[in-house]
Design a protein around this motif. Structure first.
Motif, mmCIF file in Angstrom:
data_model
loop_
_atom_site.group_PDB
_atom_site.id
_atom_site.type_symbol
_atom_site.label_atom_id
_atom_site.label_comp_id
_atom_site.label_asym_id
_atom_site.label_seq_id
_atom_site.Cartn_x
_atom_site.Cartn_y
_atom_site.Cartn_z
ATOM 1 N N ALA A 1 64.573 59.717 19.536
ATOM 2 C CA ALA A 1 65.561 60.662 19.027
ATOM 3 C C ALA A 1 66.895 59.941 18.904
ATOM 4 O O ALA A 1 67.168 58.985 19.636
ATOM 5 C CB ALA A 1 65.692 61.855 19.967
ATOM 6 N N VAL A 2 67.701 60.405 17.969
ATOM 7 C CA VAL A 2 68.992 59.767 17.714
ATOM 8 C C VAL A 2 70.114 60.775 17.993
ATOM 9 O O VAL A 2 70.092 61.899 17.482
ATOM 10 C CB VAL A 2 69.092 59.273 16.248
ATOM 11 N N THR A 3 71.079 60.375 18.814
ATOM 12 C CA THR A 3 72.195 61.255 19.150
ATOM 13 C C THR A 3 73.262 61.202 18.061
ATOM 14 O O THR A 3 73.241 60.314 17.196
ATOM 15 C CB THR A 3 72.833 60.830 20.483
ATOM 16 N N PRO A 4 74.239 62.128 18.068
ATOM 17 C CA PRO A 4 75.331 62.081 17.091
ATOM 18 C C PRO A 4 76.130 60.779 17.158
ATOM 19 O O PRO A 4 76.787 60.395 16.188
ATOM 20 C CB PRO A 4 76.197 63.281 17.481
ATOM 21 N N ALA A 5 76.048 60.080 18.303
ATOM 22 C CA ALA A 5 76.748 58.799 18.448
ATOM 23 C C ALA A 5 75.870 57.630 17.976
ATOM 24 O O ALA A 5 76.202 56.471 18.210
ATOM 25 C CB ALA A 5 77.144 58.585 19.904
ATOM 26 N N PHE A 6 74.746 57.975 17.308
ATOM 27 C CA PHE A 6 73.818 56.976 16.765
ATOM 28 C C PHE A 6 73.166 56.121 17.856
ATOM 29 O O PHE A 6 72.833 54.967 17.642
ATOM 30 C CB PHE A 6 74.507 56.094 15.723
ATOM 31 N N GLU A 7 72.996 56.727 19.024
ATOM 32 C CA GLU A 7 72.251 56.072 20.092
ATOM 33 C C GLU A 7 70.798 56.521 19.994
ATOM 34 O O GLU A 7 70.509 57.723 19.950
ATOM 35 C CB GLU A 7 72.819 56.458 21.456
ATOM 36 N N LYS A 8 69.887 55.554 19.947
ATOM 37 C CA LYS A 8 68.469 55.887 19.861
ATOM 38 C C LYS A 8 67.877 55.932 21.266
ATOM 39 O O LYS A 8 67.978 54.972 22.026
ATOM 40 C CB LYS A 8 67.723 54.871 18.999
ATOM 41 N N LEU A 9 67.255 57.071 21.606
ATOM 42 C CA LEU A 9 66.636 57.271 22.905
ATOM 43 C C LEU A 9 65.139 57.434 22.722
ATOM 44 O O LEU A 9 64.672 57.931 21.701
ATOM 45 C CB LEU A 9 67.212 58.511 23.590
ATOM 46 N N GLN A 10 64.385 57.046 23.730
ATOM 47 C CA GLN A 10 62.926 57.122 23.654
ATOM 48 C C GLN A 10 62.395 57.881 24.861
ATOM 49 O O GLN A 10 62.643 57.506 26.004
ATOM 50 C CB GLN A 10 62.339 55.710 23.608
ATOM 51 N N PHE A 11 61.645 58.950 24.585
ATOM 52 C CA PHE A 11 61.099 59.796 25.640
ATOM 53 C C PHE A 11 59.597 59.556 25.743
ATOM 54 O O PHE A 11 58.853 59.753 24.781
ATOM 55 C CB PHE A 11 61.407 61.262 25.340
ATOM 56 N N VAL A 12 59.157 59.118 26.910
ATOM 57 C CA VAL A 12 57.777 58.691 27.108
ATOM 58 C C VAL A 12 57.036 59.699 27.991
ATOM 59 O O VAL A 12 57.551 60.151 29.007
ATOM 60 C CB VAL A 12 57.735 57.286 27.756
ATOM 61 N N SER A 13 55.819 60.029 27.561
ATOM 62 C CA SER A 13 54.950 60.918 28.321
ATOM 63 C C SER A 13 53.556 60.309 28.379
ATOM 64 O O SER A 13 53.228 59.410 27.609
ATOM 65 C CB SER A 13 54.868 62.302 27.660
ATOM 66 N N SER A 14 52.743 60.824 29.285
ATOM 67 C CA SER A 14 51.349 60.387 29.344
ATOM 68 C C SER A 14 50.485 61.570 29.729
ATOM 69 O O SER A 14 50.974 62.582 30.244
ATOM 70 C CB SER A 14 51.173 59.239 30.339
ATOM 71 N N GLY A 15 49.186 61.440 29.462
ATOM 72 C CA GLY A 15 48.315 62.555 29.779
ATOM 73 C C GLY A 15 46.864 62.288 29.434
ATOM 74 O O GLY A 15 46.453 61.143 29.235
ATOM 75 N N THR A 16 46.102 63.364 29.383
ATOM 76 C CA THR A 16 44.671 63.282 29.100
ATOM 77 C C THR A 16 44.309 64.292 28.020
ATOM 78 O O THR A 16 45.021 65.281 27.808
ATOM 79 C CB THR A 16 43.832 63.581 30.352
ATOM 80 N N ALA A 17 43.188 64.044 27.355
ATOM 81 C CA ALA A 17 42.692 64.984 26.349
ATOM 82 C C ALA A 17 41.179 65.067 26.449
ATOM 83 O O ALA A 17 40.491 64.056 26.627
ATOM 84 C CB ALA A 17 43.098 64.540 24.955
ATOM 85 N N ASN A 18 40.661 66.284 26.365
ATOM 86 C CA ASN A 18 39.222 66.542 26.320
ATOM 87 C C ASN A 18 38.951 67.499 25.166
ATOM 88 O O ASN A 18 39.685 68.493 24.986
ATOM 89 C CB ASN A 18 38.728 67.175 27.619
ATOM 90 N N LEU A 19 37.916 67.210 24.402
ATOM 91 C CA LEU A 19 37.621 68.003 23.208
ATOM 92 C C LEU A 19 36.119 68.209 23.100
ATOM 93 O O LEU A 19 35.331 67.279 23.298
ATOM 94 C CB LEU A 19 38.150 67.267 21.975
ATOM 95 N N THR A 20 35.725 69.433 22.812
ATOM 96 C CA THR A 20 34.339 69.742 22.484
ATOM 97 C C THR A 20 34.341 70.504 21.172
ATOM 98 O O THR A 20 34.916 71.606 21.089
ATOM 99 C CB THR A 20 33.665 70.585 23.586
ATOM 100 N N ARG A 21 33.765 69.912 20.153
ATOM 101 C CA ARG A 21 33.750 70.569 18.847
ATOM 102 C C ARG A 21 32.749 71.721 18.849
ATOM 103 O O ARG A 21 31.729 71.653 19.531
ATOM 104 C CB ARG A 21 33.373 69.554 17.754
ATOM 105 N N GLU B 1 73.099 66.453 22.481
ATOM 106 C CA GLU B 1 72.714 67.049 21.203
ATOM 107 C C GLU B 1 72.070 66.044 20.263
ATOM 108 O O GLU B 1 72.703 65.492 19.362
ATOM 109 C CB GLU B 1 73.914 67.720 20.538
ATOM 110 N N VAL B 2 70.779 65.842 20.492
ATOM 111 C CA VAL B 2 70.015 64.922 19.673
ATOM 112 C C VAL B 2 69.999 65.395 18.230
ATOM 113 O O VAL B 2 69.889 66.579 17.953
ATOM 114 C CB VAL B 2 68.559 64.849 20.201
ATOM 115 N N LYS B 3 70.065 64.424 17.291
ATOM 116 C CA LYS B 3 70.001 64.783 15.882
ATOM 117 C C LYS B 3 68.552 64.933 15.457
ATOM 118 O O LYS B 3 67.700 64.189 15.874
ATOM 119 C CB LYS B 3 70.663 63.686 15.036
#
Length: 262
Positions: A61-81, A260-262
């Motif tokens: 995400a980029v703030t109004p001051a043109f600073e680029k921030l990176q938000f990291v997450s992790s997790g799992t996924a299970n799917l049965t069609r 206030e992320v842009k």
């Protein structure tokens, strides 16, 4: 020739020229190769009735001051069609457990001690469409659909098979695609299990071109997938809220938390 023109400088010029040549406008063979590899991946994924994997995602995400921030997450996924999904995601601003059992969607915000439940019988494709219509951003959801190739290739104007590459030590085919609004890249594992290992979406018309990155590991299918419940046991203390009240569904904090992320 100038006396300051050194051999190392010549090597750099040749390297840049080689790189420029490798990234030249795509030929029809490049495009056909990229589409064929993507189709192979799509056919493999849609043929798997049961899937599980772990993932790490990052959203810039980029703030109004043109600073680029990176938000990291992790997790799992299970799917049965065709109609069951269980996804967890933990990051700095959210701890979510999401489940769809074919008849209702439950989203439990563990860090908020709150949950939302939406009734609606249907397939995973129906669920993804409803979430998109409701304004819930779900980058990477196309990889879970029953028509991965068609979803990914929608609006594509340019396709390239860049090269072979390695993701987390695993050999992959590196593909790049362009659309009018976004550019996206995908790294597909080489060999008999052509799964996506890395997926990057670039919003090229947004200031500083922020990216969303999804990295997949520990992929399993069929009998190798451990049993999982598609029903969330929500604590009695959790309050019921509207889906819109569960913050950080799209992995970003509230704007006030980060200027206030842009």
């Amino acid at each position: 020739m100038s006396s300051t023109f050194s051999f190392p400088r010549l090597k750099r010029i040749l390297l840049y020229a080689s790189l420029a040549a490798s990234l030249a406008p795509p030929t029809s063979a490049w495009a056909d190769d990229a589409k064929a590899l993507l189709k192979t991946m799509s056919d493999f994924l849609t043929a798997q009735k049961t899937i599980s994997f772990t993932y790490q995602s990052s959203l810039e995400a980029v703030t109004p001051a043109f600073e680029k921030l990176q938000f990291v997450s992790s997790g799992t996924a299970n799917l049965t069609r065709p109609d069951k999904l269980r996804v967890t995601r933990t990051g700095g601003f959210a701890d979510l457990d999401v489940s769809f059992d074919g008849s209702s969607l439950t989203v439990h915000g563990k860090n908020l001690d709150a949950y939302a439940k939406i009734d609606g019988k249907g397939s995973l494709d129906d669920l993804i469409d409803r979430l998109m219509t409701a304004g819930v951003e779900a980058p990477g959801a196309d990889l879970l659909s029953s028509s991965v190739y068609d979803e990914l290739m929608s609006d594509v104007t340019e396709a390239k098979h860049i090269s072979s590459a390695f993701v987390d030590g695993v050999e992959c085919e590196y593909l790049a695609f362009r659309t009018p609004e976004i550019d996206w890249q995908i790294w597909i594992q080489s060999g008999p299990q052509p799964i996506p290992r890395r997926y990057v979406i670039t919003s090229k018309h947004v200031v500083q071109a922020p990216q969303y990155t999804l990295e997949i590991s520990d992929f399993k299918s069929g009998a190798d997938v451990a049993a999982v419940s598609y029903t969330i046991e929500v604590p009695a203390s959790a309050k019921t809220v509207d889906l819109s009240e569960l913050q950080s569904l799209d992995e970003l904090p509230e704007a006030a938390d980060m200027g206030e992320v842009k």
